[in-house]
Design a protein around this motif. Structure first.
Motif, PDB file in Angstrom:
ATOM      1  N   GLY A 156      44.657  34.803  40.069  1.00 41.66           N
ATOM      2  CA  GLY A 156      43.891  33.380  39.533  1.00 41.66           C
ATOM      3  C   GLY A 156      42.752  33.426  40.784  1.00 41.66           C
ATOM      4  N   ILE A 157      41.675  33.168  40.167  1.00 48.00           N
ATOM      5  CA  ILE A 157      40.262  33.030  40.831  1.00 48.00           C
ATOM      6  C   ILE A 157      39.413  31.881  40.530  1.00 48.00           C
ATOM      7  CG2 ILE A 157      38.977  34.662  39.860  1.00 48.00           C
ATOM      8  CD1 ILE A 157      38.208  35.515  42.966  1.00 48.00           C
ATOM      9  N   HIS A 158      38.995  31.509  40.985  1.00 45.87           N
ATOM     10  CA  HIS A 158      37.509  30.027  40.491  1.00 45.87           C
ATOM     11  C   HIS A 158      36.408  30.561  40.706  1.00 45.87           C
ATOM     12  CE1 HIS A 158      41.025  26.837  40.271  1.00 45.87           C
ATOM     13  NE2 HIS A 158      40.476  26.325  39.690  1.00 45.87           N
ATOM     14  N   THR A 159      35.263  29.970  40.292  1.00 47.01           N
ATOM     15  CA  THR A 159      34.262  30.895  40.513  1.00 47.01           C
ATOM     16  C   THR A 159      33.271  29.718  39.755  1.00 47.01           C
ATOM     17  OG1 THR A 159      32.657  31.877  40.484  1.00 47.01           O
ATOM     18  CG2 THR A 159      33.899  32.241  39.343  1.00 47.01           C
ATOM     19  N   ASN A 160      32.177  29.262  40.089  1.00 49.98           N
ATOM     20  CA  ASN A 160      31.206  28.375  40.232  1.00 49.98           C
ATOM     21  C   ASN A 160      29.700  29.290  39.711  1.00 49.98           C
ATOM     22  OD1 ASN A 160      30.313  28.013  42.365  1.00 49.98           O
ATOM     23  ND2 ASN A 160      30.423  25.398  42.260  1.00 49.98           N
TER      24      ASN A 160
ATOM     25  N   VAL B 201      27.182  35.468  39.023  1.00 48.75           N
ATOM     26  CA  VAL B 201      26.819  36.591  38.789  1.00 48.75           C
ATOM     27  C   VAL B 201      28.516  37.014  39.483  1.00 48.75           C
ATOM     28  CG1 VAL B 201      26.854  38.563  41.161  1.00 48.75           C
ATOM     29  CG2 VAL B 201      24.533  36.650  39.690  1.00 48.75           C
ATOM     30  N   ALA B 202      28.979  36.031  40.807  1.00 43.06           N
ATOM     31  CA  ALA B 202      30.603  36.414  40.451  1.00 43.06           C
ATOM     32  C   ALA B 202      31.440  36.983  39.583  1.00 43.06           C
ATOM     33  CB  ALA B 202      30.921  35.434  41.499  1.00 43.06           C
ATOM     34  N   LEU B 203      31.920  35.678  38.808  1.00 42.12           N
ATOM     35  CA  LEU B 203      32.020  35.209  37.690  1.00 42.12           C
ATOM     36  C   LEU B 203      31.743  36.792  36.640  1.00 42.12           C
ATOM     37  CD1 LEU B 203      33.767  34.019  34.971  1.00 42.12           C
ATOM     38  CD2 LEU B 203      30.909  33.109  33.885  1.00 42.12           C
ATOM     39  N   ASN B 204      30.487  37.170  36.387  1.00 36.96           N
ATOM     40  CA  ASN B 204      30.472  38.730  35.154  1.00 36.96           C
ATOM     41  C   ASN B 204      31.378  39.670  36.443  1.00 36.96           C
ATOM     42  OD1 ASN B 204      28.562  37.070  33.607  1.00 36.96           O
ATOM     43  ND2 ASN B 204      26.778  37.501  34.888  1.00 36.96           N
ATOM     44  N   MET B 205      31.235  39.485  36.990  1.00 33.12           N
ATOM     45  CA  MET B 205      31.806  40.773  38.143  1.00 33.12           C
ATOM     46  C   MET B 205      33.085  40.838  38.120  1.00 33.12           C
ATOM     47  SD  MET B 205      32.908  41.804  42.346  1.00 33.12           S
ATOM     48  CE  MET B 205      33.479  40.454  42.912  1.00 33.12           C
ATOM     49  N   TYR B 206      33.743  39.544  38.269  1.00 28.92           N
ATOM     50  CA  TYR B 206      35.383  39.089  37.630  1.00 28.92           C
ATOM     51  C   TYR B 206      35.541  39.906  36.318  1.00 28.92           C
ATOM     52  CZ  TYR B 206      35.345  36.362  42.096  1.00 28.92           C
ATOM     53  OH  TYR B 206      34.864  36.128  42.986  1.00 28.92           O
ATOM     54  N   LEU B 207      35.031  39.212  35.308  1.00 28.75           N
ATOM     55  CA  LEU B 207      35.181  39.342  33.540  1.00 28.75           C
ATOM     56  C   LEU B 207      35.249  41.131  33.703  1.00 28.75           C
ATOM     57  CD1 LEU B 207      32.862  37.055  31.626  1.00 28.75           C
ATOM     58  CD2 LEU B 207      34.946  37.021  32.406  1.00 28.75           C
ATOM     59  N   SER B 208      34.085  41.918  34.144  1.00 32.12           N
ATOM     60  CA  SER B 208      34.128  43.257  34.923  1.00 32.12           C
ATOM     61  C   SER B 208      35.177  43.201  35.231  1.00 32.12           C
ATOM     62  CB  SER B 208      33.045  43.921  35.419  1.00 32.12           C
ATOM     63  OG  SER B 208      33.403  43.855  37.145  1.00 32.12           O
ATOM     64  N   PHE B 209      36.055  43.365  35.566  1.00 31.66           N
ATOM     65  CA  PHE B 209      38.025  43.416  36.293  1.00 31.66           C
ATOM     66  C   PHE B 209      38.375  43.654  35.317  1.00 31.66           C
ATOM     67  CE2 PHE B 209      35.860  43.656  40.554  1.00 31.66           C
ATOM     68  CZ  PHE B 209      36.102  44.274  40.706  1.00 31.66           C
ATOM     69  N   GLY B 210      38.129  42.579  34.036  1.00 31.72           N
ATOM     70  CA  GLY B 210      39.169  42.288  33.122  1.00 31.72           C
ATOM     71  C   GLY B 210      40.015  40.806  33.416  1.00 31.72           C
TER      72      GLY B 210
ATOM     73  N   SER C 199      34.367  26.033  32.524  1.00 35.39           N
ATOM     74  CA  SER C 199      33.705  25.199  33.046  1.00 35.39           C
ATOM     75  C   SER C 199      32.579  25.211  33.937  1.00 35.39           C
ATOM     76  CB  SER C 199      35.156  23.730  33.255  1.00 35.39           C
ATOM     77  OG  SER C 199      35.644  24.370  34.234  1.00 35.39           O
ATOM     78  N   GLU C 200      32.487  23.936  34.264  1.00 40.55           N
ATOM     79  CA  GLU C 200      31.413  24.772  36.006  1.00 40.55           C
ATOM     80  C   GLU C 200      31.438  25.111  36.801  1.00 40.55           C
ATOM     81  OE1 GLU C 200      29.578  21.080  38.626  1.00 40.55           O
ATOM     82  OE2 GLU C 200      29.122  20.571  36.610  1.00 40.55           O
ATOM     83  N   ARG C 201      33.745  24.997  37.039  1.00 41.96           N
ATOM     84  CA  ARG C 201      33.667  26.082  37.938  1.00 41.96           C
ATOM     85  C   ARG C 201      34.575  26.131  37.555  1.00 41.96           C
ATOM     86  NH1 ARG C 201      37.680  25.362  42.468  1.00 41.96           N
ATOM     87  NH2 ARG C 201      37.672  26.409  44.550  1.00 41.96           N
ATOM     88  N   SER C 202      34.610  27.033  36.784  1.00 40.65           N
ATOM     89  CA  SER C 202      35.672  27.953  35.883  1.00 40.65           C
ATOM     90  C   SER C 202      37.119  29.054  36.855  1.00 40.65           C
ATOM     91  CB  SER C 202      34.876  29.609  35.478  1.00 40.65           C
ATOM     92  OG  SER C 202      33.911  29.283  34.588  1.00 40.65           O
ATOM     93  N   TYR C 203      38.001  28.749  36.160  1.00 44.51           N
ATOM     94  CA  TYR C 203      39.176  29.562  36.536  1.00 44.51           C
ATOM     95  C   TYR C 203      39.236  30.683  36.205  1.00 44.51           C
ATOM     96  CZ  TYR C 203      43.891  30.721  37.912  1.00 44.51           C
ATOM     97  OH  TYR C 203      45.154  30.864  38.442  1.00 44.51           O
ATOM     98  N   LEU C 204      39.690  31.907  36.348  1.00 47.60           N
ATOM     99  CA  LEU C 204      39.625  33.515  35.523  1.00 47.60           C
ATOM    100  C   LEU C 204      41.306  33.257  35.845  1.00 47.60           C
ATOM    101  CD1 LEU C 204      36.349  32.927  37.023  1.00 47.60           C
ATOM    102  CD2 LEU C 204      36.891  35.500  34.966  1.00 47.60           C
ATOM    103  N   GLU C 205      41.656  34.229  35.293  1.00 52.63           N
ATOM    104  CA  GLU C 205      43.080  35.383  35.857  1.00 52.63           C
ATOM    105  C   GLU C 205      43.007  36.714  35.248  1.00 52.63           C
ATOM    106  OE1 GLU C 205      46.395  31.363  35.622  1.00 52.63           O
ATOM    107  OE2 GLU C 205      46.243  33.163  33.991  1.00 52.63           O
ATOM    108  N   LEU C 206      43.560  37.896  36.572  1.00 50.83           N
ATOM    109  CA  LEU C 206      44.099  38.907  35.530  1.00 50.83           C
ATOM    110  C   LEU C 206      45.581  39.227  35.698  1.00 50.83           C
ATOM    111  CD1 LEU C 206      42.519  41.630  35.448  1.00 50.83           C
ATOM    112  CD2 LEU C 206      42.903  41.675  37.704  1.00 50.83           C
ATOM    113  N   LYS C 207      45.777  39.944  34.529  1.00 49.03           N
ATOM    114  CA  LYS C 207      47.492  40.060  34.200  1.00 49.03           C
ATOM    115  C   LYS C 207      47.097  41.922  34.970  1.00 49.03           C
ATOM    116  CE  LYS C 207      48.638  37.528  30.936  1.00 49.03           C
ATOM    117  NZ  LYS C 207      48.906  37.751  28.694  1.00 49.03           N
ATOM    118  N   LEU C 208      48.406  41.468  35.929  1.00 46.80           N
ATOM    119  CA  LEU C 208      48.755  42.538  36.785  1.00 46.80           C
ATOM    120  C   LEU C 208      49.112  43.818  36.479  1.00 46.80           C
ATOM    121  CD1 LEU C 208      48.196  41.011  40.119  1.00 46.80           C
ATOM    122  CD2 LEU C 208      46.777  41.836  38.687  1.00 46.80           C
TER     123      LEU C 208
END
Length: 135
Positions: A103-107, A110-119, A126-135
């Motif tokens: 997991g990672i938070h970001t607001n 540019v970082a958000l798009n990079m994380y999305l590119s990793f899946g 939200s203004e400070r999104s929380y993202l998760e990657l299933k490993l």
């Protein structure tokens, strides 16, 4: 120079890249000591200078969730794929540690798009999104 001082120096360089600024939320010296004791650090260097840093926690063995609390690259070295290389290392470390979710938070868009590119999946947009990657 010891690693605590190097981390503090690096955090001062990237401080204004975060909203709110890191220095408004944490004491850099205390943070450096904490991450050295409790996290898996991914440090990217140019010669002897830290130019990139990822702070990864792979210590929740009960839920098998890892968390990245910081991704930062020195302003003069951005656009060279350093953050992507460090993220690849973080993902591999989390997998080797037996974690199932990262997991990672970001607001930062540019970082958000990079994380999305990793899946990563934006599970709490939200203004400070929380993202998760299933490993």
């Amino acid at each position: 120079m010891d690693l605590i001082k190097e981390i503090v120096e690096f955090l001062n360089v990237v401080d204004e890249d975060f909203a709110p600024r890191l220095s408004e939320r944490i004491n850099f010296n205390d943070f450096a000591i904490k991450v050295l004791e409790k996290s898996d650090l991914i440090v990217y260097r140019e010669s002897t200078q830290i130019i990139g840093l990822v702070v990864l926690y792979c210590n929740d063995y009960q839920t098998q969730r890892a968390y990245i609390s910081l991704v930062a690259v020195h302003p003069e070295y951005r656009g060279r794929g350093i953050a992507k290389r460090m993220m690849n290392s973080a993902i591999q470390k989390a997998q080797r540690a037996g974690m199932s979710i990262l997991g990672i938070h970001t607001n930062n868009i540019v970082a958000l798009n990079m994380y999305l590119s990793f899946g990563f999946i934006n599970v709490m947009p939200s203004e400070r999104s929380y993202l998760e990657l299933k490993l």
